[in-house]
Enzyme design. Structure first.
Site, mmCIF file in Angstrom:
data_model
loop_
_atom_site.group_PDB
_atom_site.id
_atom_site.type_symbol
_atom_site.label_atom_id
_atom_site.label_comp_id
_atom_site.label_asym_id
_atom_site.label_seq_id
_atom_site.Cartn_x
_atom_site.Cartn_y
_atom_site.Cartn_z
ATOM 1 N N ALA A 65 0.766 -1.347 -0.323
ATOM 2 C CA ALA A 65 -0.160 -0.057 -0.035
ATOM 3 C C ALA A 65 1.188 1.255 0.118
ATOM 4 O O ALA A 65 2.358 1.313 0.224
ATOM 5 C CB ALA A 65 -1.213 0.069 0.836
ATOM 6 N N GLY A 111 0.138 -5.586 0.547
ATOM 7 C CA GLY A 111 -0.350 -4.906 -0.192
ATOM 8 C C GLY A 111 -0.756 -5.916 -1.272
ATOM 9 O O GLY A 111 -1.036 -6.431 -2.137
ATOM 10 N N GLU A 114 -0.180 -8.897 -0.907
ATOM 11 C CA GLU A 114 -1.881 -9.626 -0.474
ATOM 12 C C GLU A 114 -2.409 -9.894 -1.640
ATOM 13 O O GLU A 114 -3.294 -10.330 -2.308
ATOM 14 C CB GLU A 114 -2.443 -8.340 0.868
ATOM 15 N N GLU A 134 4.068 -5.421 7.403
ATOM 16 C CA GLU A 134 3.617 -3.768 7.828
ATOM 17 C C GLU A 134 4.783 -3.670 9.518
ATOM 18 O O GLU A 134 4.111 -2.418 9.798
ATOM 19 C CB GLU A 134 2.002 -4.217 7.733
HETATM 20 N N1 COA Z 1 4.819 3.305 -1.027
HETATM 21 C C1 COA Z 1 4.936 4.429 -1.493
HETATM 22 N N2 COA Z 1 6.167 4.418 -1.971
HETATM 23 C C2 COA Z 1 7.164 3.588 -1.784
HETATM 24 C C3 COA Z 1 6.218 2.115 -1.590
HETATM 25 C C4 COA Z 1 5.614 2.199 -0.878
HETATM 26 N N3 COA Z 1 4.646 0.590 -0.436
HETATM 27 N N4 COA Z 1 7.490 1.206 -1.911
HETATM 28 C C5 COA Z 1 8.141 1.754 -2.991
HETATM 29 N N5 COA Z 1 8.261 3.175 -2.425
HETATM 30 C C6 COA Z 1 8.967 3.977 -3.263
HETATM 31 C C7 COA Z 1 9.536 5.297 -2.709
HETATM 32 O O1 COA Z 1 9.277 5.895 -1.520
HETATM 33 C C8 COA Z 1 10.871 5.898 -3.445
HETATM 34 O O2 COA Z 1 10.300 6.711 -4.338
HETATM 35 P P1 COA Z 1 10.882 7.595 -4.544
HETATM 36 O O3 COA Z 1 12.483 7.705 -5.421
HETATM 37 O O4 COA Z 1 10.188 9.192 -4.364
HETATM 38 O O5 COA Z 1 12.028 8.240 -3.420
HETATM 39 C C9 COA Z 1 10.341 4.528 -5.262
HETATM 40 O O6 COA Z 1 9.195 3.540 -4.559
HETATM 41 C C10 COA Z 1 11.627 3.307 -5.283
HETATM 42 O O7 COA Z 1 11.429 2.283 -3.536
HETATM 43 P P2 COA Z 1 12.990 2.536 -3.189
HETATM 44 O O8 COA Z 1 12.790 2.335 -1.473
HETATM 45 O O9 COA Z 1 13.580 3.448 -3.410
HETATM 46 O O10 COA Z 1 14.313 1.237 -3.718
HETATM 47 P P3 COA Z 1 14.752 0.123 -2.992
HETATM 48 O O11 COA Z 1 15.628 -0.642 -4.160
HETATM 49 O O12 COA Z 1 16.075 1.194 -1.936
HETATM 50 O O13 COA Z 1 14.399 -0.937 -2.049
HETATM 51 C C11 COA Z 1 11.915 -2.111 -1.297
HETATM 52 C C12 COA Z 1 12.486 -1.107 -2.258
HETATM 53 C C13 COA Z 1 10.684 -2.689 -1.320
HETATM 54 C C14 COA Z 1 12.879 -2.865 -0.165
HETATM 55 C C15 COA Z 1 11.718 -0.899 -0.790
HETATM 56 O O14 COA Z 1 11.028 0.333 -1.548
HETATM 57 C C16 COA Z 1 10.714 -0.987 0.574
HETATM 58 O O15 COA Z 1 10.838 -1.424 1.382
HETATM 59 N N6 COA Z 1 9.548 -0.701 -0.165
HETATM 60 C C17 COA Z 1 8.566 0.022 1.591
HETATM 61 C C18 COA Z 1 7.595 -1.924 1.229
HETATM 62 C C19 COA Z 1 6.430 -2.106 2.674
HETATM 63 O O16 COA Z 1 6.829 -1.692 3.337
HETATM 64 N N7 COA Z 1 5.694 -2.237 2.190
HETATM 65 C C20 COA Z 1 4.187 -2.420 2.940
HETATM 66 C C21 COA Z 1 3.645 -1.107 2.763
HETATM 67 S S1 COA Z 1 1.902 -1.219 3.952
#
Ligand code: COA
Length: 259
Positions: A65, A111, A114, A134
């Protein structure tokens, strides 16, 4: 037609691509709204026989999400997000009378995991990663993760994955029963389309009854066996059953019409 999704119909299969690659296809309100709309199309358009859900780019299926939308929510708004998402999208995918397959092409987190789990089954690329992180945000899964992950991998592993927030790679996900097949990323869509095409040759009413009956089992529906008996009987009223059994006796391939 959609701002956050790409859709393309190919031989009766609608390919739905969540298209926010710069945000790793995170599910914001618009994506949820549009997934709800495209599902109406899957349900109602007779030309669509099956659907595949995937993510744009080579890095992510859906990374969760959209966390940026969570910051200002209170309890009621949080509940509302989960309820609307579950009703409009996740339950709708699970209960679709037409098969919906997830082609998981990278991160499937929160999400995203999910979303994949609400599909009838999952095919993954070798770089896919699954997780429910989460807990790292002080949250729990809200789009059905506590229920569907437990159904798919069992209570102990689901507890561990949700409490630690750890990710699992594609091979481990397959070993756990979370995904059915793992292919190189370049083959993922081709192989998933092949499976969708194979199902399209089967009797559509029988396929939709299989979905309903298997969902009953997954939900622990007490009437599952009784429902199966009724659904089995109903198949005998279909032209497809006559066609299928006749074709077998005549040693030819059946041509099903979904009637
Ligand atoms: N919501 C909003 N933005 C998200 C996102 C999310 N769930 N997952 C990734 N993004 C965005 C990042 O903020 C970043 O945006 P920016 O370039 O404007 O800063 C972009 O997507 C790229 O992500 P980034 O974190 O730079 O890539 P990465 O390769 O370093 O890491 C992940 C990849 C997937 C490990 C990391 O993005 C992450 O942990 N995401 C969240 C996962 C999460 O907690 N999901 C559950 C949500 S309830």
């Amino acid at each position: 037609m959609y701002n956050t999704l790409l859709t393309e119909a190919q031989n009766g299969t609608l390919i739905i691509t969540v298209n926010r690659p710069d945000k790793l296809n995170a599910l914001n309100k618009d994506v949820i709204e549009e997934l709800g709309k495209v599902l109406e199309e899957v349900y109602n358009n007779e030309d669509i026989k099956a659907a595949i859900i995937t993510g744009a780019g080579e890095k992510a299926f859906v990374a969760g999400a959209d966390i940026s939308e969570f910051i200002s929510l209170d309890a009621a708004a949080g509940e509302d997000v989960a309820r609307k998402g579950q009703l409009k999208v996740f339950d709708k995918i699970e209960n679709s009378p037409k098969p919906i397959i997830a082609a998981v092409n990278g991160f499937a987190l929160g999400g995203g995991c999910e979303l994949a789990m609400s599909c009838h089954f999952r095919i993954a690329s070798e770089n896919a990663k699954f997780g429910q992180p989460e807990v790292n945000l002080g949250l729990i899964p809200g789009y059905g993760g506590t229920q569907r992950l437990t159904q798919l991998v069992g209570k102990g592993k689901a507890m561990e994955l949700m409490m630690t927030g750890d990710m699992v790679g594609a091979d481990e996900a397959r070993a756990l029963g979370l995904v059915n097949h793992v292919f190189p990323l370049t083959d993922l869509m081709g192989k998933t389309k092949e499976i969708a095409a194979k199902i399209q040759l089967k009797a559509p009413i029988a396929v939709s009854k299989i979905i309903k009956c298997v969902n009953d089992a997954a939900k622990g529906e007490k009437g599952g066996f009784v429902n199966e008996i009724k659904a089995f009987g109903e198949c005998f009223t279909t032209q497809d059953m006559v066609e299928g059994t006749t074709a077998f006796m005549e040693k030819r391939k059946p041509i099903f019409k979904g009637k």
